[in-house]
Scaffold this motif. Structure first.
Motif, PDB file in Angstrom:
ATOM      1  N   ARG A 171       5.051   9.616  -8.960  1.00  0.00           N
ATOM      2  CA  ARG A 171       3.472   9.871  -8.675  1.00  0.00           C
ATOM      3  C   ARG A 171       2.548   8.844  -9.699  1.00  0.00           C
ATOM      4  O   ARG A 171       1.620   8.332  -9.197  1.00  0.00           O
ATOM      5  CB  ARG A 171       3.119  11.283  -9.023  1.00  0.00           C
ATOM      6  N   ARG A 172       3.054   8.599 -10.880  1.00  0.00           N
ATOM      7  CA  ARG A 172       2.335   7.659 -11.792  1.00  0.00           C
ATOM      8  C   ARG A 172       2.346   6.342 -11.090  1.00  0.00           C
ATOM      9  O   ARG A 172       1.222   5.721 -11.172  1.00  0.00           O
ATOM     10  CB  ARG A 172       2.993   7.742 -13.214  1.00  0.00           C
ATOM     11  N   PHE A 173       3.175   6.017 -10.487  1.00  0.00           N
ATOM     12  CA  PHE A 173       3.676   4.520 -10.093  1.00  0.00           C
ATOM     13  C   PHE A 173       2.352   4.278  -8.639  1.00  0.00           C
ATOM     14  O   PHE A 173       1.679   3.620  -8.632  1.00  0.00           O
ATOM     15  CB  PHE A 173       4.980   4.360  -9.529  1.00  0.00           C
ATOM     16  N   ARG A 174       2.454   5.372  -7.977  1.00  0.00           N
ATOM     17  CA  ARG A 174       1.565   5.395  -6.684  1.00  0.00           C
ATOM     18  C   ARG A 174      -0.053   5.583  -7.437  1.00  0.00           C
ATOM     19  O   ARG A 174      -0.834   4.782  -6.769  1.00  0.00           O
ATOM     20  CB  ARG A 174       1.680   6.709  -5.830  1.00  0.00           C
ATOM     21  N   ASP A 175      -0.117   6.089  -8.292  1.00  0.00           N
ATOM     22  CA  ASP A 175      -1.783   6.317  -8.584  1.00  0.00           C
ATOM     23  C   ASP A 175      -1.842   5.069  -9.728  1.00  0.00           C
ATOM     24  O   ASP A 175      -3.007   4.328  -9.059  1.00  0.00           O
ATOM     25  CB  ASP A 175      -1.631   7.344  -9.771  1.00  0.00           C
ATOM     26  N   GLU A 176      -1.036   4.282 -10.250  1.00  0.00           N
ATOM     27  CA  GLU A 176      -1.260   2.998 -10.977  1.00  0.00           C
ATOM     28  C   GLU A 176      -1.589   2.048  -9.981  1.00  0.00           C
ATOM     29  O   GLU A 176      -2.354   1.168 -10.065  1.00  0.00           O
ATOM     30  CB  GLU A 176      -0.125   2.785 -11.968  1.00  0.00           C
ATOM     31  N   ALA A 177      -0.603   2.000  -8.768  1.00  0.00           N
ATOM     32  CA  ALA A 177      -0.821   1.143  -7.922  1.00  0.00           C
ATOM     33  C   ALA A 177      -2.290   1.092  -7.095  1.00  0.00           C
ATOM     34  O   ALA A 177      -3.001   0.001  -6.758  1.00  0.00           O
ATOM     35  CB  ALA A 177       0.068   1.108  -6.860  1.00  0.00           C
ATOM     36  N   GLY A 178      -2.597   2.412  -6.865  1.00  0.00           N
ATOM     37  CA  GLY A 178      -4.009   2.428  -6.254  1.00  0.00           C
ATOM     38  C   GLY A 178      -5.085   2.129  -7.103  1.00  0.00           C
ATOM     39  O   GLY A 178      -5.884   1.320  -6.540  1.00  0.00           O
ATOM     40  N   ARG A 179      -5.117   2.283  -8.470  1.00  0.00           N
ATOM     41  CA  ARG A 179      -5.995   1.825  -9.407  1.00  0.00           C
ATOM     42  C   ARG A 179      -5.987   0.411  -9.264  1.00  0.00           C
ATOM     43  O   ARG A 179      -7.065  -0.185  -9.448  1.00  0.00           O
ATOM     44  CB  ARG A 179      -5.724   2.294 -10.782  1.00  0.00           C
ATOM     45  N   LEU A 180      -4.923  -0.419  -9.372  1.00  0.00           N
ATOM     46  CA  LEU A 180      -5.091  -1.602  -9.123  1.00  0.00           C
ATOM     47  C   LEU A 180      -5.322  -2.333  -8.291  1.00  0.00           C
ATOM     48  O   LEU A 180      -6.149  -3.201  -8.306  1.00  0.00           O
ATOM     49  CB  LEU A 180      -3.368  -2.272  -9.535  1.00  0.00           C
ATOM     50  N   GLU A 220       0.855  -1.056  -0.049  1.00  0.00           N
ATOM     51  CA  GLU A 220      -0.107   0.028   0.124  1.00  0.00           C
ATOM     52  C   GLU A 220       0.769   1.235  -0.062  1.00  0.00           C
ATOM     53  O   GLU A 220       1.455   1.469   1.034  1.00  0.00           O
ATOM     54  CB  GLU A 220      -0.961  -0.090   1.300  1.00  0.00           C
ATOM     55  N   VAL A 221       0.952   1.929  -1.132  1.00  0.00           N
ATOM     56  CA  VAL A 221       1.953   3.083  -1.200  1.00  0.00           C
ATOM     57  C   VAL A 221       1.405   4.193  -1.093  1.00  0.00           C
ATOM     58  O   VAL A 221       1.834   5.382  -1.326  1.00  0.00           O
ATOM     59  CB  VAL A 221       2.882   2.969  -2.569  1.00  0.00           C
ATOM     60  N   GLY A 222      -0.139   4.278  -1.021  1.00  0.00           N
ATOM     61  CA  GLY A 222      -1.041   5.814  -1.308  1.00  0.00           C
ATOM     62  C   GLY A 222      -1.140   6.494   0.228  1.00  0.00           C
ATOM     63  O   GLY A 222      -1.777   7.198   0.121  1.00  0.00           O
ATOM     64  N   LEU A 223      -0.372   6.015   1.246  1.00  0.00           N
ATOM     65  CA  LEU A 223      -0.661   6.583   2.350  1.00  0.00           C
ATOM     66  C   LEU A 223       0.396   7.562   2.981  1.00  0.00           C
ATOM     67  O   LEU A 223       0.321   8.190   3.764  1.00  0.00           O
ATOM     68  CB  LEU A 223      -0.701   5.320   3.525  1.00  0.00           C
ATOM     69  N   GLY A 224       1.437   7.944   1.986  1.00  0.00           N
ATOM     70  CA  GLY A 224       2.471   8.791   2.273  1.00  0.00           C
ATOM     71  C   GLY A 224       2.406  10.116   1.657  1.00  0.00           C
ATOM     72  O   GLY A 224       1.427  10.169   1.296  1.00  0.00           O
ATOM     73  N   ILE A 225       3.564  10.679   1.631  1.00  0.00           N
ATOM     74  CA  ILE A 225       3.260  12.005   1.028  1.00  0.00           C
ATOM     75  C   ILE A 225       3.295  11.855  -0.442  1.00  0.00           C
ATOM     76  O   ILE A 225       3.672  10.975  -0.990  1.00  0.00           O
ATOM     77  CB  ILE A 225       4.751  13.010   1.419  1.00  0.00           C
ATOM     78  N   VAL A 226       2.846  12.712  -1.259  1.00  0.00           N
ATOM     79  CA  VAL A 226       3.023  13.075  -2.556  1.00  0.00           C
ATOM     80  C   VAL A 226       4.504  12.946  -3.158  1.00  0.00           C
ATOM     81  O   VAL A 226       5.255  13.485  -2.764  1.00  0.00           O
ATOM     82  CB  VAL A 226       2.376  14.270  -3.160  1.00  0.00           C
TER      83      VAL A 226
END
Length: 189
Positions: free
Chosen positions: A143-152, A130-136
């Motif tokens: 940022r793209r990786f974080r967003d893609e992981a969240g969508r996945l 879970e990589v979306g809990l930290g800072i931007v």
């Protein structure tokens, strides 16, 4: 962790941060089922530190584990699993990294992965960070990786029977219940 032998959700997504206990928890969920078990590994040992991490994961597993390396064709690796065999995939964020670095069509690859998970003919446990809990992040790729992981994660959580968030070694049920998914209220502990 005590788990009821032979009971499993068809599809479990185990999320957590670094060193949260997600891999060990997922292994325990699979080992509670009759073997043989298949471990689908997405890591690639490009440097000594990663090779040591891979070796640590391999050494921790005992019993009838069969390891299949699938750093890129995860959907194909899942389609090749014999019916009824319990499968652990570790981890989705490494697979996503590999796909991004290869310049893959992430939408198509994600569609194929979600379809393969939906068609799995046995218990399937997916591990991801879970990589979306930290800072931007400070750069576009991160940022793209974080967003893609969240969508996945959202796509897989929608089709999963059970979603577990690991925090400090503790499994918290986000969706579904069952062995290894303690309620966030502390019940069952």
């Amino acid at each position: 962790m005590a788990q009821e032998r032979g009971t499993a959700a068809r599809l479990t997504l185990v999320l957590g941060g670094a060193r949260s206990g997600k891999s060990a928890h997922a292994e325990g969920l699979i080992e509670a089922l009759p073997g043989p078990w298949r471990y689908v590994a997405t890591a690639q040992g490009y440097d000594e530190e990663m090779r040591a991490r891979i070796a640590l994961h391999r050494a921790r597993r005992s019993g009838p584990w069969e390891t299949v390396d699938a750093p890129r064709d995860l959907a194909g690796a899942l389609a090749a699993v014999p019916p009824g065999r319990p499968v652990l995939v570790d981890c989705l964020t490494l697979w996503l990294t590999n796909a991004m670095l290869a310049g893959a069509d992430l939408a198509a690859e994600t569609d194929a992965l979600v379809a393969a998970c939906a068609e799995a003919a046995g218990p399937l446990v997916l591990v991801s960070n879970e990589v979306g809990l930290g800072i931007v992040p400070d750069n576009a790729l991160a940022r793209r990786f974080r967003d893609e992981a969240g969508r996945l994660h959202q796509r897989l959580a929608a089709v999963a029977d059970r979603v577990v968030l690991m925090v400090a070694g503790l499994p918290l049920a986000v969706k579904g219940e069952g062995p290894g998914a303690a309620r966030a209220t502390g019940e069952g502990r």
